[in-house]
Design a protein around this motif. Structure first.
Motif, PDB file in Angstrom:
ATOM      1  N   GLY A 144      -1.749  -1.836   4.779  1.00 14.28           N
ATOM      2  CA  GLY A 144      -1.145  -0.720   4.037  1.00 14.28           C
ATOM      3  C   GLY A 144      -1.335   0.590   4.783  1.00 14.28           C
ATOM      4  N   ALA A 145      -2.467   0.706   5.475  1.00 11.08           N
ATOM      5  CA  ALA A 145      -2.746   1.931   6.243  1.00 11.08           C
ATOM      6  C   ALA A 145      -1.692   2.124   7.335  1.00 11.08           C
ATOM      7  N   ASP A 177       7.699  -2.387  -5.037  1.00 11.67           N
ATOM      8  CA  ASP A 177       7.186  -3.389  -4.094  1.00 11.67           C
ATOM      9  C   ASP A 177       7.619  -4.809  -4.489  1.00 11.67           C
ATOM     10  N   ARG A 230      -8.403   3.527  -9.330  1.00 11.67           N
ATOM     11  CA  ARG A 230      -7.797   4.416  -8.340  1.00 11.67           C
ATOM     12  C   ARG A 230      -8.180   5.869  -8.645  1.00 11.67           C
ATOM     13  N   VAL A 274       5.454   6.148   0.377  1.00 11.54           N
ATOM     14  CA  VAL A 274       5.264   5.026   1.307  1.00 11.54           C
ATOM     15  C   VAL A 274       6.124   3.798   0.972  1.00 11.54           C
ATOM     16  N   ARG A 285       5.230   1.985  -8.318  1.00 11.88           N
ATOM     17  CA  ARG A 285       5.061   1.412  -6.989  1.00 11.88           C
ATOM     18  C   ARG A 285       5.090  -0.125  -7.059  1.00 11.88           C
ATOM     19  N   ARG A 301       1.313   3.540   5.690  1.00 11.92           N
ATOM     20  CA  ARG A 301       0.990   4.922   5.326  1.00 11.92           C
ATOM     21  C   ARG A 301       1.043   5.828   6.564  1.00 11.92           C
TER      22      ARG A 301
HETATM   23  O1   DC Z   1      -2.248  -0.971  -0.031  1.00 14.46           O
HETATM   24  P1   DC Z   1      -1.633   0.422   0.045  1.00 14.46           P
HETATM   25  O2   DC Z   1      -1.502   1.095  -1.285  1.00 14.46           O
HETATM   26  O3   DC Z   1      -2.352   1.292   1.027  1.00 14.46           O
HETATM   27  O4   DC Z   1      -0.145   0.182   0.603  1.00 14.46           O
HETATM   28  C1   DC Z   1       0.717   1.248   0.856  1.00 14.46           C
HETATM   29  C2   DC Z   1       2.162   0.803   0.703  1.00 14.46           C
HETATM   30  O5   DC Z   1       2.535  -0.067   1.755  1.00 14.46           O
HETATM   31  C3   DC Z   1       2.533   0.118  -0.611  1.00 14.46           C
HETATM   32  O6   DC Z   1       3.674   0.749  -1.162  1.00 14.46           O
HETATM   33  C4   DC Z   1       2.907  -1.266  -0.231  1.00 14.46           C
HETATM   34  C5   DC Z   1       3.181  -1.219   1.239  1.00 14.46           C
HETATM   35  N1   DC Z   1       2.671  -2.389   1.958  1.00 14.46           N
HETATM   36  C6   DC Z   1       3.561  -3.362   2.260  1.00 14.46           C
HETATM   37  O7   DC Z   1       4.745  -3.264   1.905  1.00 14.46           O
HETATM   38  N2   DC Z   1       3.157  -4.443   2.975  1.00 14.46           N
HETATM   39  C7   DC Z   1       1.872  -4.568   3.356  1.00 14.46           C
HETATM   40  N3   DC Z   1       1.498  -5.649   4.055  1.00 14.46           N
HETATM   41  C8   DC Z   1       0.944  -3.567   3.024  1.00 14.46           C
HETATM   42  C9   DC Z   1       1.381  -2.482   2.303  1.00 14.46           C
END
Ligand code: DC
Length: 228
Positions: free
Chosen positions: A38-39, A183, A155, A97, A179, A42
């Motif tokens: 996720g980072a 997603d 959170r 994001v 979100r 981001r």
């Molecule tokens: O886990 P996080 O909240 O830091 O993730 C940030 C964003 O990235 C969230 O909207 C989902 C997306 N993400 C994704 O689509 N695929 C991943 N493998 C990790 C995160």
């Protein structure tokens, strides 16, 4: 004798389920590498907003993403030589994001990098699509979730602990639901458990209990490997 390839532990699940804390603890206890995917999304989002690119301009976002160098240095995240560890956790990045993470070209680039990092095994990788898309053959797959109320509470506390500005708990819960919806309903790599994932609902469990459950799955999987 060649060193045995260590397993991959894929931990997927929605925002605020405690994935990061649990994944870090599991990696530490098992002596494996830890990767927060996720980072990476981001960091790209931070780069996009910093460059003034509008979120509708997918072509520009994919180009920028291809030119971006994301590095993990210990617990820090660096983008093109800049430490962005704090910045990528801001509410602005959290709010945008999903729009970046749904772009096919961005996902392709991130997935390739994640697969390269995990190519030798021995990694705990957390995200949304690790067990379904990035490493569909991961030895251990966990889908870690919790109720939206529970996730919002956690959170909220995390943000306070990090000294970030936070709105109300209700706003946070709504943003988590939004979100989740984005997603789970996106066309590419939507958030859903792999059919062979172990689903852990962590309401009422503390971090160490969740980590212990995953370490147990790891132990079972390495035992199964012994006689095969
Ligand atoms: O886990 P996080 O909240 O830091 O993730 C940030 C964003 O990235 C969230 O909207 C989902 C997306 N993400 C994704 O689509 N695929 C991943 N493998 C990790 C995160």
């Amino acid at each position: 004798m060649p060193a045995q390839r260590k397993p991959i532990v894929a931990i997927d699940g929605p925002a605020g389920a405690g994935k990061s804390t649990v994944a870090k603890l599991v990696a530490q206890q098992l002596g494996l590498l830890y990767l927060d995917t996720g980072a990476m999304y981001r960091a790209v989002t931070y780069g996009v907003l910093a460059a003034g690119i509008v979120l509708e301009d997918q072509e520009a976002i994919v180009s920028l993403s291809a030119e971006s160098e994301i590095q993990f240095r210990g617990s820090q995240v660096w983008l093109n030589g800049q430490d962005v560890t704090q910045e990528i956790r801001s509410p602005t990045i959290s709010a945008h994001v999903s729009q970046v993470a749904k772009i096919a070209g961005v996902r392709r680039l991130m997935t390739q990098q994640q697969q390269a990092i995990g190519s030798h095994g021995g990694v705990v990788m957390e995200g949304r699509d690790i067990g379904t898309q990035v490493f569909p053959k991961a030895e251990i797959k966990v889908f870690l979730t919790a109720s939206p109320q529970e996730r919002a509470k956690r959170r909220y506390q995390d943000l306070l602990d990090q000294g970030q500005r936070v709105g109300s708990l209700e706003e946070l819960e709504q943003s988590i639901r939004n979100r989740d919806f984005q997603d789970a309903t996106r066309d590419i790599a939507p958030l859903c458990p792999a059919p062979d994932a172990t689903i852990i609902t962590s309401d009422g469990m503390d971090i160490s209990q969740v980590a212990a459950a995953i370490v147990e799955l790891y132990a079972q999987s390495t035992l199964q490997g012994v006689c095969s």
